[in-house]
Design a protein around this motif. Structure first.
Motif, PDB file in Angstrom:
ATOM      1  N   ARG A  22      17.525 -79.273   9.416  1.00  0.00           N
ATOM      2  CA  ARG A  22      17.178 -80.693   9.390  1.00  0.00           C
ATOM      3  C   ARG A  22      18.119 -81.544  10.236  1.00  0.00           C
ATOM      4  N   PHE A  26      16.406 -83.312  13.281  1.00  0.00           N
ATOM      5  CA  PHE A  26      16.022 -84.683  12.964  1.00  0.00           C
ATOM      6  C   PHE A  26      17.206 -85.646  12.939  1.00  0.00           C
ATOM      7  N   ARG A 341       8.068 -90.311  16.449  1.00  0.00           N
ATOM      8  CA  ARG A 341       8.908 -89.352  15.730  1.00  0.00           C
ATOM      9  C   ARG A 341       9.941 -90.081  14.875  1.00  0.00           C
ATOM     10  N   ASN A 342      10.542 -91.120  15.440  1.00  0.00           N
ATOM     11  CA  ASN A 342      11.546 -91.882  14.691  1.00  0.00           C
ATOM     12  C   ASN A 342      10.938 -92.612  13.502  1.00  0.00           C
ATOM     13  N   ILE A 345      10.813 -90.063  10.776  1.00  0.00           N
ATOM     14  CA  ILE A 345      12.148 -89.677  10.320  1.00  0.00           C
ATOM     15  C   ILE A 345      12.836 -90.819   9.582  1.00  0.00           C
ATOM     16  N   GLY A 351      10.172 -84.954   7.868  1.00  0.00           N
ATOM     17  CA  GLY A 351      10.396 -84.168   9.069  1.00  0.00           C
ATOM     18  C   GLY A 351       9.135 -83.419   9.470  1.00  0.00           C
TER      19      GLY A 351
END
Length: 396
Positions: A22, A26, A341-342, A345, A351
């Protein structure tokens, strides 16, 4: 018997890939991982009991894969998928990706073309490029209802005499299609016309949701059997990928001989003593467990679909027919892939796999693994709902 999928064991201290990576992937451990394609659902008791029984014998030396393990799989395939294989058709492999690499090496030369149908599981194109073959991309088309289909005309236009192999993903990861007979027959017709071998990754074959039915490519007819290398296994079905065992099935003697030249050079050996008994037990005892699992997975998918339906201007879920991998269309957010993606996250604290990793056709998409216990799925739903609601545009 009724199986309980309400809770699952904690995996944080078990070296589970989806948890220990992770921070690296991430940038934080404060995300619930829903990316790696294994389940946060306990492996069935009948698999674990078979392993415990084998542990009673104090010697763990080299073993051949017992015929009984392959025979259990053969009977499963006949009963569940209406296809008959023989023991001599079966080869051990520790992974489908390794089997794919052998096929690329066996049925093509450096500079030859290998077909992949994107967006698709990343090792499909990485394996082609890694063997110095030319990647022939035949992207799937998305219909107005969100479902993906083959682009046969594009395929016909791109094939030439250097095209030697087609890598088929069936059921498809990540778009969730369970291909219909007529669709597969179109692929078969093209491959027969151009003397193209088909490597059919059918590792998700047991995870088709009613009324959809998985059709093994090799089952289409005798000509299909003669050009097909089938990759199958129990890893996805019974959450036992950690046993590192799958099967390669090749019924054509000439193809098998070519495959074996590479296979023997690599030296696949015969796998783990414990894998053998786990594999056999899964196929002998797994029918009822699997049926209940699919009901549970369908409920999880429905929950996810319901959340997405409340925010249709931001996120849509591609209709699923098989696998436990949801393909989320987030293009409505109108943000970059990095920002998307952010969002998952930092805002949702989830994730996921970035869609772009499945090919440029995955731009604006994300893949979410919903093979979770009820408790963990509820957490995912709450996190996603919170993040989407915070961003706005809810439709009631």
């Amino acid at each position: 018997m009724s199986y309980d999928f309400s809770e699952s064991a904690c995996r944080k201290d078990t070296n589970a890939e989806k948890y220990i990576l992770r921070e690296e992937l991430f940038g934080t451990e404060d995300v619930q991982p829903v990316w790696v394609a294994d389940m946060d659902i306990n492996t069935p008791d009948f698999v674990i009991e078979a392993v415990k029984e084998r542990l009673d014998h104090p010697i763990f030396g080299y073993e051949d894969v017992p015929k009984s393990a392959f025979q259990a799989q053969i009977e499963w395939m006949k009963r569940e998928h209406n296809i008959e294989f023989s023991l001599e058709d079966m080869l051990y492999s520790h992974s489908v990706v390794a089997s794919m690499s052998v096929a690329i090496d066996a049925f093509s030369e450096v500079g030859d073309k290998v077909i992949v149908q994107t967006p698709v599981y990343p090792p499909f194109f990485h394996s082609v490029i890694g063997h110095d073959r030319e990647l022939l991309k035949n992207p799937l088309k998305q219909n107005s209802d969100g479902r993906y289909v083959f682009d046969i005309e594009d395929l016909k236009l791109k094939i030439d005499k250097k095209t030697k192999l087609l890598l088929l993903c069936s059921p498809h990861n990540p778009v969730g299609r369970v291909w219909k007979r007529e669709e597969l027959e179109e692929i078969l017709s093209v491959c027969l016309e151009h003397n193209i071998v088909v490597f059919s990754d059918e590792i998700h074959s047991d995870l088709a949701y009613k009324p959809n039915v998985h059709i093994p490519f090799a089952s289409l007819n005798d000509k299909a059997r003669d050009i097909t290398i089938t990759a199958i296994g129990a890893g996805k079905t019974f959450n036992m990928a950690g046993f590192a065992m799958s099967s390669v099935v090749i019924t054509n003697n000439n193809l098998r001989d070519k495959y074996l030249k590479v296979y023997k050079r690599v030296h696949f050996a015969q796998g783990s003593v414990l894998s053998h008994v786990a594999y056999e037990s899964a196929y002998k005892n797994g029918k009822e467990w699997l049926e209940e699992l699919k009901v549970h997975l369908q409920k999880n998918y429905n929950m996810l679909e319901a959340v997405c339906s409340r925010y249709p201007y931001m996120i849509k879920i591609v209709p699923i027919e098989g696998t436990y991998l949801a393909w989320l269309d987030c293009r409505g957010m109108n943000i970059s892939n990095k920002d998307l993606r952010n969002f998952f996250i930092k805002e949702a604290k989830l994730g996921l796999n970035a869609g772009l990793s499945f090919g440029r056709e995955g731009s604006g998409f994300m893949r979410l693994n919903f093979a979770l216990s009820c408790a963990k799925m509820s957490q995912v739903i709450d996190k996603l709902e919170y993040a989407l609601e915070k961003k706005g545009n809810r439709v009631d």
